[in-house]
Design a protein around this motif. Sequence first.
Motif, PDB file in Angstrom:
ATOM      1  N   UNK A 173       0.699  -1.256  -0.134  1.00 24.20           N
ATOM      2  CA  UNK A 173       0.029  -0.025  -0.080  1.00 24.20           C
ATOM      3  C   UNK A 173       0.802   1.116  -0.080  1.00 24.20           C
ATOM      4  N   UNK A 174       2.197   1.187   0.139  1.00 24.94           N
ATOM      5  CA  UNK A 174       2.949   2.398   0.309  1.00 24.94           C
ATOM      6  C   UNK A 174       3.764   2.499  -1.106  1.00 24.94           C
ATOM      7  N   UNK A 175       4.346   3.800  -1.087  1.00 21.82           N
ATOM      8  CA  UNK A 175       5.194   4.236  -2.232  1.00 21.82           C
ATOM      9  C   UNK A 175       6.648   4.086  -1.778  1.00 21.82           C
ATOM     10  N   UNK A 176       7.549   4.516  -2.718  1.00 20.04           N
ATOM     11  CA  UNK A 176       9.097   4.498  -2.194  1.00 20.04           C
ATOM     12  C   UNK A 176       9.254   5.795  -1.346  1.00 20.04           C
ATOM     13  N   UNK A 177      10.106   5.696  -0.376  1.00 13.75           N
ATOM     14  CA  UNK A 177      10.824   4.656  -0.131  1.00 13.75           C
ATOM     15  C   UNK A 177      10.411   3.759   1.309  1.00 13.75           C
ATOM     16  N   UNK A 178       8.992   4.174   1.362  1.00 21.05           N
ATOM     17  CA  UNK A 178       8.362   3.375   2.322  1.00 21.05           C
ATOM     18  C   UNK A 178       7.875   1.992   2.083  1.00 21.05           C
ATOM     19  N   UNK A 179       8.218   1.690   0.900  1.00 22.78           N
ATOM     20  CA  UNK A 179       7.477   0.468   0.448  1.00 22.78           C
ATOM     21  C   UNK A 179       8.356  -0.711   0.844  1.00 22.78           C
ATOM     22  N   UNK A 180       9.788  -0.590   0.975  1.00 28.03           N
ATOM     23  CA  UNK A 180      10.625  -1.590   1.237  1.00 28.03           C
ATOM     24  C   UNK A 180      11.510  -1.570   2.486  1.00 28.03           C
ATOM     25  N   UNK A 181      11.567  -2.614   3.133  1.00 29.88           N
ATOM     26  CA  UNK A 181      12.342  -2.569   4.464  1.00 29.88           C
ATOM     27  C   UNK A 181      13.285  -3.854   4.673  1.00 29.88           C
ATOM     28  N   UNK A 182      14.509  -3.517   4.740  1.00 34.05           N
ATOM     29  CA  UNK A 182      15.404  -4.799   4.749  1.00 34.05           C
ATOM     30  C   UNK A 182      15.797  -5.040   6.398  1.00 34.05           C
ATOM     31  N   UNK A 183      15.436  -6.232   6.577  1.00 33.83           N
ATOM     32  CA  UNK A 183      15.555  -6.927   8.058  1.00 33.83           C
ATOM     33  C   UNK A 183      16.867  -7.054   8.545  1.00 33.83           C
ATOM     34  N   UNK A 184      17.943  -7.180   7.649  1.00 31.99           N
ATOM     35  CA  UNK A 184      19.166  -7.473   7.935  1.00 31.99           C
ATOM     36  C   UNK A 184      20.311  -7.069   6.988  1.00 31.99           C
ATOM     37  N   UNK A 185      21.110  -6.313   7.240  1.00 31.66           N
ATOM     38  CA  UNK A 185      22.281  -6.033   6.314  1.00 31.66           C
ATOM     39  C   UNK A 185      23.553  -6.799   6.383  1.00 31.66           C
ATOM     40  N   UNK A 186      23.344  -7.373   4.971  1.00 35.69           N
ATOM     41  CA  UNK A 186      24.446  -8.483   4.722  1.00 35.69           C
ATOM     42  C   UNK A 186      25.218  -8.250   3.454  1.00 35.69           C
ATOM     43  N   UNK A 187      26.423  -7.425   3.503  1.00 40.22           N
ATOM     44  CA  UNK A 187      27.267  -7.077   2.363  1.00 40.22           C
ATOM     45  C   UNK A 187      27.530  -8.141   1.449  1.00 40.22           C
ATOM     46  N   UNK A 188      27.056  -8.077   0.031  1.00 38.72           N
ATOM     47  CA  UNK A 188      27.655  -8.962  -0.935  1.00 38.72           C
ATOM     48  C   UNK A 188      28.516  -8.041  -2.011  1.00 38.72           C
ATOM     49  N   UNK A 189      29.151  -8.742  -2.641  1.00 40.15           N
ATOM     50  CA  UNK A 189      29.903  -8.162  -3.744  1.00 40.15           C
ATOM     51  C   UNK A 189      29.056  -7.501  -4.753  1.00 40.15           C
ATOM     52  N   UNK A 190      29.741  -6.395  -5.476  1.00 32.85           N
ATOM     53  CA  UNK A 190      29.003  -5.367  -6.441  1.00 32.85           C
ATOM     54  C   UNK A 190      29.064  -5.803  -7.951  1.00 32.85           C
ATOM     55  N   UNK A 191      29.618  -7.052  -8.092  1.00 32.00           N
ATOM     56  CA  UNK A 191      29.828  -7.409  -9.628  1.00 32.00           C
ATOM     57  C   UNK A 191      28.552  -7.898  -9.911  1.00 32.00           C
ATOM     58  N   UNK A 192      28.421  -7.742 -11.264  1.00 40.09           N
ATOM     59  CA  UNK A 192      27.238  -8.111 -12.068  1.00 40.09           C
ATOM     60  C   UNK A 192      26.681  -9.327 -11.842  1.00 40.09           C
ATOM     61  N   UNK A 193      27.456 -10.538 -11.732  1.00 40.15           N
ATOM     62  CA  UNK A 193      27.055 -11.941 -11.251  1.00 40.15           C
ATOM     63  C   UNK A 193      26.155 -12.008 -10.007  1.00 40.15           C
ATOM     64  N   UNK A 194      26.721 -11.001  -9.151  1.00 41.15           N
ATOM     65  CA  UNK A 194      26.029 -11.150  -7.926  1.00 41.15           C
ATOM     66  C   UNK A 194      24.598 -10.266  -8.064  1.00 41.15           C
ATOM     67  N   UNK A 195      24.819  -9.036  -8.566  1.00 41.49           N
ATOM     68  CA  UNK A 195      23.462  -8.494  -8.681  1.00 41.49           C
ATOM     69  C   UNK A 195      22.244  -9.350  -9.530  1.00 41.49           C
ATOM     70  N   UNK A 196      22.885  -9.817 -10.690  1.00 38.43           N
ATOM     71  CA  UNK A 196      21.953 -10.553 -11.281  1.00 38.43           C
ATOM     72  C   UNK A 196      21.340 -11.765 -10.429  1.00 38.43           C
ATOM     73  N   UNK A 197      22.168 -12.408  -9.468  1.00 37.85           N
ATOM     74  CA  UNK A 197      21.673 -13.396  -8.827  1.00 37.85           C
ATOM     75  C   UNK A 197      20.577 -12.891  -7.765  1.00 37.85           C
ATOM     76  N   UNK A 198      20.830 -11.761  -7.309  1.00 37.90           N
ATOM     77  CA  UNK A 198      20.007 -11.037  -6.368  1.00 37.90           C
ATOM     78  C   UNK A 198      18.558 -10.719  -6.788  1.00 37.90           C
ATOM     79  N   UNK A 199      18.656  -9.986  -8.045  1.00 35.25           N
ATOM     80  CA  UNK A 199      17.609  -9.363  -8.691  1.00 35.25           C
ATOM     81  C   UNK A 199      16.869 -10.359  -9.435  1.00 35.25           C
ATOM     82  N   UNK A 200      17.433 -10.814 -10.504  1.00 29.78           N
ATOM     83  CA  UNK A 200      16.610 -11.744 -11.535  1.00 29.78           C
ATOM     84  C   UNK A 200      16.239 -12.989 -11.046  1.00 29.78           C
TER      85      UNK A 200
END
Length: 242
Positions: free
Chosen positions: A106-133
């Motif tokens: 029911x909310x719009x950005x930035x109130x629509x999403x909330x991350x419960x735990x901050x776990x850093x990951x690599x910023x390479x394309x393969x990692x981003x594709x795995x996370x998002x796609x």
Amino acid sequence: MDLDPDLAALRRLGGFFVLRTAGASADPPPTLAQAYAHRGEEVYADSTTFRVRMVADRIHSSELRVSASIAQQALAARLWSIALGCAVLYGSVPDLDPRLLHWDPAASSPDDLWLAELRPRAADAATILDLVVHGHLEPLTAALHARYGVAEGLLWGNAGSALAGAARELDRWARGADADVGARALAAELFTHPRLAPTGTLTGSAFRRRSCCLYYRVPGGGICGDCCFTRNPWSSPDAASG
């Protein structure tokens, strides 16, 4: 630069790039993992159904496949924006596992999403594709295709359009800030993925998709800047079904 607990660097990019993190909500909404999998009968219990119907009401559309397309593209844009924004500003990205990412339909950005735990990951394309796609767009596409009959090619076209749009906004911000953040190069690498490569043609920061998001079917709507059509196909409504 390490990911800070509030991902504060994203604020300079605008609300669409911002992600709320741990401590921002004492009573978080359901996770996106639940949204992709839930089959409840109550409308609000199924957050994906709630979002699609809410968008339908806002755009005055009687076609749920149209509102499903628009809702999916908006969520895809949020996910790409957060991932790319963190990649270029921090040099790492947060783990966007759908079991960690809560979504208020029911909310719009930035109130629509909330991350419960901050776990850093690599910023390479393969990692981003795995996370998002793999983490989000594949289960979301499957759910919307099954529930509303939206063509999978159309939904992946939305994902490609959203990726190009996020990279374009980052590139625009970088020019204003006199900074080279590498958004174009990262987007170009992401577009080599088999799910994204067929969606359109990326030339610099410009993108021309091979499908239509169906916005022309919204009352008062038209065609978007990256649409495969050069004029409104309303006279032939079935022309953009895929």
